[in-house]
Design a protein around this motif. Structure first.
Motif, short mmCIF file in Angstrom:
data_model
loop_
_atom_site.label_atom_id
_atom_site.label_comp_id
_atom_site.label_asym_id
_atom_site.label_seq_id
_atom_site.Cartn_x
_atom_site.Cartn_y
_atom_site.Cartn_z
N SER A 266 -20.81 -19.27 -7.01
CA SER A 266 -21.64 -19.97 -7.98
C SER A 266 -23.12 -19.82 -7.63
CB SER A 266 -21.26 -21.46 -7.98
OG SER A 266 -22.06 -22.16 -8.89
N PRO A 267 -23.99 -19.46 -8.61
CA PRO A 267 -23.69 -19.32 -10.02
C PRO A 267 -22.99 -18.00 -10.32
CG PRO A 267 -25.98 -18.74 -9.64
CD PRO A 267 -25.43 -19.19 -8.32
N SER A 268 -22.22 -18.01 -11.41
CA SER A 268 -21.60 -16.77 -11.87
C SER A 268 -21.30 -16.89 -13.36
CB SER A 268 -20.34 -16.47 -11.05
OG SER A 268 -19.94 -15.12 -11.24
N TYR A 269 -20.53 -15.97 -13.88
CA TYR A 269 -20.26 -15.91 -15.32
C TYR A 269 -19.53 -17.19 -15.78
CZ TYR A 269 -18.38 -14.14 -19.74
OH TYR A 269 -18.04 -13.98 -21.06
N GLY A 270 -20.04 -17.82 -16.82
CA GLY A 270 -19.57 -19.14 -17.23
C GLY A 270 -18.14 -19.21 -17.70
N MET A 271 -17.59 -18.10 -18.18
CA MET A 271 -16.23 -18.17 -18.75
C MET A 271 -15.15 -18.43 -17.70
SD MET A 271 -15.96 -18.25 -21.95
CE MET A 271 -14.30 -17.74 -22.40
N TYR A 272 -15.43 -18.08 -16.43
CA TYR A 272 -14.39 -18.38 -15.41
C TYR A 272 -14.13 -19.89 -15.38
CZ TYR A 272 -16.42 -13.95 -13.69
OH TYR A 272 -16.94 -12.68 -13.59
#
Ligand SMILES: Cc1ncc(COP(=O)(O)O)c(C=O)c1O
Length: 348
Positions: free
Chosen positions: A101-107
């Motif tokens: 985190s942070p990373s792509y929101g859909m996970y």
């Protein structure tokens, strides 16, 4: 990784599932009269259901990507592949996934939709990955670790040796999302499938292949994992227009490489110009087709850009991204427009 048993990770209801059998799955041979699927006889070729397993597209992709067709799953965007990781492996209210985190929101969104706990491990302040902390977050109920390389929104890639260490030590699936990998000089992890039965590599037509509108994503994984995904997906998840488009598009690899090179050249110019602006405190190193920029006032600059008709992504409220905007690399004209507009912010 040795002695890895994929079946021990699969949800019992999926293991027991008798999948939907498409009308076309049961017939193998030559036929000229198709009265099995309640289709219309009119309006060919769109009257027919598409190939549920997209054999032609996979055969071509196998050549392009250097993997076996049996190691490819195709989805309605890579977002479908992300959701399938949960639906196949994660028991709601019981299992969890671990992610940087942070990373792509859909996970995280897919975790909530599927009622699966989402264990976030913060990246270091320079956005590098703390593998020890990540592995430390794994519990007996962890079914998958999500890694994004290059990472959205930070832009940096994860070293492949570090990813391999995680694959060796995780004891669960490791999903490596390579949506932006074509913009990175780092080699793809899909060539390591044979050594790592717990590896799932995601890729997409949406970024370097310039086809976000057709919704086509790829997962490269062991045959066993691909078969599980096929068992659970909607029967006709990739429509015939998308399959036709993909076959045509994959004939244009030279053009795609040209577009990618143009974006890479513009990325350097954009970073250079932005880093000279007093409104910009920092541009983070990037291996993707976007750059994360720390500014003096993210909300103010974002609103100013919107008034100028320029939309970027405001990441001010994302963990560790205070003051940050994420700016996609566009055409030279688009990049000039965003550079000029930011340079005018705050000027009376
Ligand atoms: C890291 C990452 N993975 C996956 C996706 C979704 O890709 P697709 O268009 O194939 O669903 C995105 C979209 O922005 C992304 O940033």
């Amino acid at each position: 990784m040795t002695d890895f048993d994929i079946n021990s990770l699969v949800r019992p209801c999926i293991q027991a599932l008798e999948p939907y059998s498409c009308a076309r799955n049961e017939f193998h041979g030559q036929a000229s009269v198709w009265l099995d699927a309640n289709e219309s006889p009119y309006n060919a070729p769109f009257n027919r259901y598409p190939d549920p397993l997209q054999a032609q597209v996979k055969a071509k992709l196998a050549q392009v990507k250097g993997v076996e067709p049996g190691n490819i799953f195709l989805g309605n965007g890579s977002d479908e592949c992300i959701d399938l990781v949960y639906r196949v492996f994660c028991e709601p209210k019981t299992d969890n996934v671990v992610a940087m985190s942070p990373s792509y929101g859909m996970y995280e969104v897919c975790a909530h939709i599927n009622d699966v706990a989402y264990r976030k491990v913060p990246l270091r302040p320079d956005f590098s990955l703390d593998a020890q902390a990540l592995l430390g977050a794994v519990t007996p109920h962890t079914k998958a670790i999500f890694l994004c390389s290059p990472n959205n929104p930070t832009g940096n890639a994860i070293d492949t040796l570090l990813i391999e260490r995680i694959l060796d030590q995780a004891g669960c699936l490791v999903v490596v999302d390579e949506a932006y990998a074509d913009f990175s000089s780092q080699p793809s992890m899909r060539h390591k499938l044979a050594r790592h039965p717990n590896l799932i590599v995601l890729s997409t037509f949406s970024k370097a292949w310039a086809s976000a509108g057709v919704r086509l994503g790829m997962a490269f994984a062991s045959r066993a994992i691909v078969e599980l995904f096929n068992k659970v997906k909607y029967p006709y998840n990739v429509n015939c227009l998308t399959q036709q488009y993909a076959l045509e598009h994959l004939k244009k690899l030279d053009q795609l490489a040209g577009w990618r090179n143009a974006i890479l050249a513009e990325r350097g110019r954009l970073i250079d110009a932005l880093s000279r602006l007093p409104q910009v405190l920092k541009t983070y190193p990037t291996d993707a087709n976007f750059v994360l920029v720390k500014t003096v006032d993210a909300d103010g600059i974002y609103a100013h850009l919107c008034r100028e008709g320029i939309v970027v992504r405001n990441r001010n409220r994302v963990e560790q991204c205070l003051g940050c905007l994420r700016i996609t690399v566009g055409t030279p004209q688009e990049n000039d427009a965003v550079i000029n507009a930011i340079s005018n912010y705050g000027n009376k």
